[in-house]
Design a protein around this motif. Structure first.
Motif, PDB file in Angstrom:
ATOM      1  N   ILE A 170       6.546   9.815  -6.639  1.00 30.07           N
ATOM      2  CA  ILE A 170       6.621   8.597  -5.815  1.00 30.07           C
ATOM      3  C   ILE A 170       5.611   7.570  -6.308  1.00 30.07           C
ATOM      4  N   ARG A 171       4.416   8.024  -6.663  1.00 29.20           N
ATOM      5  CA  ARG A 171       3.416   7.072  -7.146  1.00 29.20           C
ATOM      6  C   ARG A 171       3.876   6.412  -8.448  1.00 29.20           C
ATOM      7  N   GLU A 172       4.442   7.181  -9.342  1.00 27.74           N
ATOM      8  CA  GLU A 172       4.927   6.606 -10.601  1.00 27.74           C
ATOM      9  C   GLU A 172       6.044   5.588 -10.339  1.00 27.74           C
ATOM     10  N   THR A 173       6.927   5.895  -9.420  1.00 36.87           N
ATOM     11  CA  THR A 173       8.001   4.963  -9.064  1.00 36.87           C
ATOM     12  C   THR A 173       7.415   3.688  -8.468  1.00 36.87           C
ATOM     13  N   ALA A 174       6.380   3.828  -7.645  1.00 38.75           N
ATOM     14  CA  ALA A 174       5.722   2.666  -7.033  1.00 38.75           C
ATOM     15  C   ALA A 174       5.073   1.785  -8.091  1.00 38.75           C
ATOM     16  N   LEU A 175       4.463   2.394  -9.088  1.00 43.25           N
ATOM     17  CA  LEU A 175       3.826   1.617 -10.151  1.00 43.25           C
ATOM     18  C   LEU A 175       4.864   0.829 -10.951  1.00 43.25           C
ATOM     19  N   THR A 213       0.818  -1.214   0.000  1.00 43.39           N
ATOM     20  CA  THR A 213       0.000   0.000   0.000  1.00 43.39           C
ATOM     21  C   THR A 213       0.851   1.263   0.000  1.00 43.39           C
ATOM     22  N   LEU A 214       0.536   2.142  -0.932  1.00 41.57           N
ATOM     23  CA  LEU A 214       1.170   3.459  -0.997  1.00 41.57           C
ATOM     24  C   LEU A 214       0.152   4.479  -0.525  1.00 41.57           C
ATOM     25  N   ILE A 215       0.456   5.154   0.588  1.00 42.44           N
ATOM     26  CA  ILE A 215      -0.462   6.196   1.028  1.00 42.44           C
ATOM     27  C   ILE A 215      -0.109   7.493   0.306  1.00 42.44           C
ATOM     28  N   THR A 216      -0.890   8.515   0.555  1.00 42.25           N
ATOM     29  CA  THR A 216      -0.764   9.798  -0.133  1.00 42.25           C
ATOM     30  C   THR A 216       0.689  10.259  -0.234  1.00 42.25           C
ATOM     31  N   ASP A 217       1.111  10.556  -1.462  1.00 44.36           N
ATOM     32  CA  ASP A 217       2.478  11.018  -1.698  1.00 44.36           C
ATOM     33  C   ASP A 217       2.494  11.817  -2.995  1.00 44.36           C
TER      34      ASP A 217
END
Length: 392
Positions: free
Chosen positions: A106-111, A98-102
């Motif tokens: 950061i979201r692109e890196t997580a994907l 789970t990635l919380i608000t960022d």
């Protein structure tokens, strides 16, 4: 480990039925059958587990971290692998990191990391849960208010483009920040939509369920509460049989009385299931960590910001199972289903949460005191230890 073997145990729970003195036959990482122990072929290699209980491996749809890694701080393939390994030590065989608000970056890196782990079939990795940033400021909880924002058209297109590339996809949104049309588009793209961190009314929650939302994130926490004139999201979650609900059973996020009332009140077919909302502390002796530049403190089983706001949970799934079984008095089989079958059904993870023919051989072995003996993913032991296999 051979491709074919039997686990002989005092009890085997297949997700529906509790079998006594039977054996689980596993072939090439999948469940072949459950048979009486005396019916195990003589040529089959057997693990004799005595009076232990074999049950479906746990499925956790909200895991922020573990093993000293917080996904927001280390959104990488190695970070995901560390988190999965840490939770396997407590019986979790499939989880949504789970990635919380960022930030967008950061979201692109997580994907990207999620795609790599899905491709590499990292043991235990089921997909990603994007919890934010499209939430309500009034129900932000521990989420950084500076990063919370409405969903833009660019956000929507990026999410749709990534759909299907990183395993199962769950996204928590607030109606205040995401439109009905955006929810419909995300649902068509394959996202499971969860309502959370919101002050939405019960009527509006129903409209979002009509648009495709099918889940509620950590019931009772960071949402509009049940009232006499406005049922809020809590009321909608319990009344609407389309909405599955995650529940953090640590005794801090939700009072045991509220848990019991909710479990009795929930209309189906959707169910209440367990989530840990675990942070990086699981499997470590760490006294805290940083989240979005803020210190989170660990003390007495709680994780809090400096102002006392709960910041995720310091609990593993096996402890959640024990809590609802021992503190709430739920039958053990129901507690196990809340940690395995129900979340698997909510996220649409076929082959998970059950030990029936054709299911993945993802399982836990528990002793009579509900201590973990071993965890298995696709028929291979990933945590704990097993008896040496012998011929029947």
């Amino acid at each position: 480990m051979t491709d074919s073997f039997a686990l002989a145990a005092g009890q085997i729970f297949d997700g529906e039925t509790l079998w006594h003195d039977h054996a689980l036959l596993v072939r090439e990482g999948r469940v072949e059958a459950i048979v009486p122990q005396q019916a195990v072929p003589e040529t089959e290699r057997r693990h004799a587990l005595g009076d232990c209980l074999v049950a479906p491996g746990f499925v956790d749809l909200q895991v922020n971290g573990g093993g000293g890694v917080l996904f927001n701080n280390d959104p990488s393939e190695s970070g995901i692998a560390t988190i999965c390994k840490a939770h396997a030590a407590f019986g979790t065989t499939a989880l949504l990191v789970t990635l919380i608000t960022d930030t967008v970056e950061i979201r692109e890196t997580a994907l990207v990391a999620g795609r790599a782990c899905a491709s590499a079939q990292v043991p235990g990795f089921l997909g990603l849960h994007l919890e934010g940033p499209h939430l309500s400021l009034s129900r932000k909880g521990t989420h950084d208010p500076a990063l919370i924002r409405p969903m833009s058209q660019e956000d929507l297109q990026r999410l749709i483009a990534a759909a299907g590339s990183f395993g199962k996809a769950l996204i928590t949104i607030a109606p205040e920040s995401v439109t009905l049309e955006q929810v419909k588009a995300l649902s068509r793209a394959g996202y499971v939509i969860s309502l959370g961190h919101t002050d939405t009314s019960a009527q509006q929650a129903g409209a979002y369920a009509d648009a495709g939302a099918s889940m509620v994130t950590h019931l009772f926490n960071a949402m509009s509460q049940f009232g006499n004139r406005e049922p809020g999201l809590v009321g909608a979650a319990l009344q609407d049989g389309r909405l599955s609900c995650g529940l953090i059973a640590d005794g801090f996020h939700v009072d045991p009385v509220s848990m019991s009332v909710a479990l009795r009140a929930k209309l189906g077919p959707a169910r209440i299931f367990l989530v840990t909302d675990a942070m990086s502390t699981i499997g470590t002796e760490d006294d805290g960590f940083e989240l979005n530049g803020r210190k989170v403190y660990r003390s007495g089983g709680r994780l809090t910001l400096a102002d006392g706001t709960l910041a995720g949970a310091d609990i593993d799934m096996l402890s959640c199972v024990r809590f609802v079984h021992e503190r709430l008095g739920l039958p053990l089989t129901e507690a196990l289903q809340m940690a395995s079958r129900y979340p698997a059904e909510a996220i649409g993870a076929s082959g998970k949460g059950m030990l029936t023919p054709g299911s993945d051989a993802d399982l836990v072995v528990l002793d009579p005191k509900l201590a973990l003996r071993s965890t298995w993913i696709s028929g291979r032991i990933v945590a704990g230890s097993a008896t040496e296999p012998t011929l029947s």
